[in-house]
Design an enzyme around this catalytic site. Structure first.
Site, PDB file in Angstrom:
ATOM      1  N   THR A 134       0.848  -1.194   0.000  1.00  0.00           N
ATOM      2  CA  THR A 134       0.000   0.000   0.000  1.00  0.00           C
ATOM      3  C   THR A 134       0.884   1.245   0.000  1.00  0.00           C
ATOM      4  O   THR A 134       1.957   1.264   0.597  1.00  0.00           O
ATOM      5  CB  THR A 134      -0.950   0.029   1.212  1.00  0.00           C
ATOM      6  N   GLY A 135       0.420   2.276  -0.676  1.00  0.00           N
ATOM      7  CA  GLY A 135       1.224   3.491  -0.780  1.00  0.00           C
ATOM      8  C   GLY A 135       2.521   3.229  -1.517  1.00  0.00           C
ATOM      9  O   GLY A 135       3.582   3.715  -1.128  1.00  0.00           O
ATOM     10  N   GLY A 136       2.437   2.478  -2.615  1.00  0.00           N
ATOM     11  CA  GLY A 136       3.646   2.039  -3.299  1.00  0.00           C
ATOM     12  C   GLY A 136       4.123   2.916  -4.425  1.00  0.00           C
ATOM     13  O   GLY A 136       5.042   2.536  -5.149  1.00  0.00           O
ATOM     14  N   TYR A 187       1.020  11.784  15.223  1.00  0.00           N
ATOM     15  CA  TYR A 187       1.750  10.834  14.379  1.00  0.00           C
ATOM     16  C   TYR A 187       2.358   9.709  15.217  1.00  0.00           C
ATOM     17  O   TYR A 187       2.214   8.521  14.883  1.00  0.00           O
ATOM     18  CB  TYR A 187       2.854  11.582  13.624  1.00  0.00           C
ATOM     19  N   SER A 201       5.566   5.909  -4.172  1.00  0.00           N
ATOM     20  CA  SER A 201       6.705   6.783  -3.862  1.00  0.00           C
ATOM     21  C   SER A 201       7.370   6.327  -2.566  1.00  0.00           C
ATOM     22  O   SER A 201       6.831   5.486  -1.833  1.00  0.00           O
ATOM     23  CB  SER A 201       6.257   8.248  -3.714  1.00  0.00           C
ATOM     24  N   GLY A 202       8.538   6.906  -2.289  1.00  0.00           N
ATOM     25  CA  GLY A 202       9.210   6.704  -1.017  1.00  0.00           C
ATOM     26  C   GLY A 202       9.506   5.263  -0.659  1.00  0.00           C
ATOM     27  O   GLY A 202       9.936   4.457  -1.489  1.00  0.00           O
ATOM     28  N   ILE A 203       9.249   4.922   0.597  1.00  0.00           N
ATOM     29  CA  ILE A 203       9.551   3.584   1.103  1.00  0.00           C
ATOM     30  C   ILE A 203       8.713   2.521   0.401  1.00  0.00           C
ATOM     31  O   ILE A 203       9.198   1.425   0.101  1.00  0.00           O
ATOM     32  CB  ILE A 203       9.357   3.542   2.633  1.00  0.00           C
ATOM     33  N   GLY A 204       7.457   2.811   0.135  1.00  0.00           N
ATOM     34  CA  GLY A 204       6.609   1.845  -0.555  1.00  0.00           C
ATOM     35  C   GLY A 204       7.145   1.508  -1.936  1.00  0.00           C
ATOM     36  O   GLY A 204       7.172   0.337  -2.341  1.00  0.00           O
TER      37      GLY A 204
END
Length: 248
Positions: free
Chosen positions: A12-14, A148, A16-19
């Site tokens: 999920t959230g793939g 957060y 950008s960034g870590i995903g």
């Protein structure tokens, strides 16, 4: 080495960034990868770059998570790897916190992650691996991070309970808790160039290894949790912060 060949992974959230980095690593190790995100343009672009399947889903909406589960079931039947990565960051003091900021962060980072796991459990093969993206802030007490940090602490609690509940099916559940990582999330907080530079220098000053982490390193740890080498690891949290939490 294609140690994950034959596995189907959902990130999920793939886009950008870590995903994105995790999806790239999982694919490099042989897995067939699905990435999700809220914005069609971003998902289509990332999926094309990575050579993976992209699906649109807002992890802050339970109805969207249910639709995602139905789509994955229809196209793939079952999955072997679930990386619950999608998240948002808003910084505020407790005194100045707004209900909108609280609902946004908790809605995606906690509620969204919780129901992503809940709705996708029926699609997990026995022996599957689930990894949560948490944060070293889950166990520190930095000013302005109350919402957060609370959302990530909640994730670690879910992770441990899920590890117990899913153990009879040999499904392992773990979390990776990075410290500062060079991704776009800090730019989305609203800092201008000088503020971002100041925050970065402040963070590096608190990290014994004197560097900001790389998304690729986190992606490799996610893949490790999903492989045979981690077959006896469940309910574990790995902190990847260059030693930052040692000085907190």
């Amino acid at each position: 080495m294609e140690t994950l060949k034959g596995k189907i992974a959902l990130v999920t959230g793939g886009n950008s960034g870590i995903g994105y980095a995790a999806a790239k690593e999982l694919k490099a190790q042989g897995a067939e990868v699905i990435i999700t995100g809220r914005r069609k343009e971003a998902i289509d672009k990332a999926a094309a770059e990575l050579g993976v399947t992209g699906m649109i889903a807002d992890q802050g909406q339970v109805s969207a998570i249910e639709e995602l589960a139905a789509q994955v079931k229809d196209q793939y039947g079952k999955i072997d790897i679930l990386f619950i990565n999608a998240g948002v960051l808003e910084l505020t003091t407790i005194e100045n916190a707004t209900e909108a900021a609280f609902d946004n962060v908790i809605g995606v980072n906690f509620k969204g992650a919780y129901f992503t796991l809940s709705k996708l459990i029926p699609l997990l093969n026995d022996g599957a691996s689930v990894v949560f993206l948490s944060s070293n802030t889950a166990s520190t007490s930095g000013a302005n991070s109350s919402i957060y940090s609370s959302s990530k602490a909640a994730l670690n609690s879910i992770m441990k309970i899920a590890a117990v509940e899913l153990a009879p099916r040999k499904i392992r559940v773990n979390s990776v808790s990075p410290g500062p990582i060079k991704t776009e999330i800090m730019n989305k907080v609203g800092f201008d160039e000088q503020q971002l530079k100041d925050v970065t220098e402040w963070m590096i000053g608190r990290i014994p290894l004197r560097q900001i982490g790389k998304a690729e390193d986190v992606g490799k740890m996610v893949a490790y949790f999903c492989g045979e080498a981690a077959s006896f690891i469940t309910g574990a949290e790995i902190i990847m912060d260059g030693g930052m939490s040692l000085k907190a």
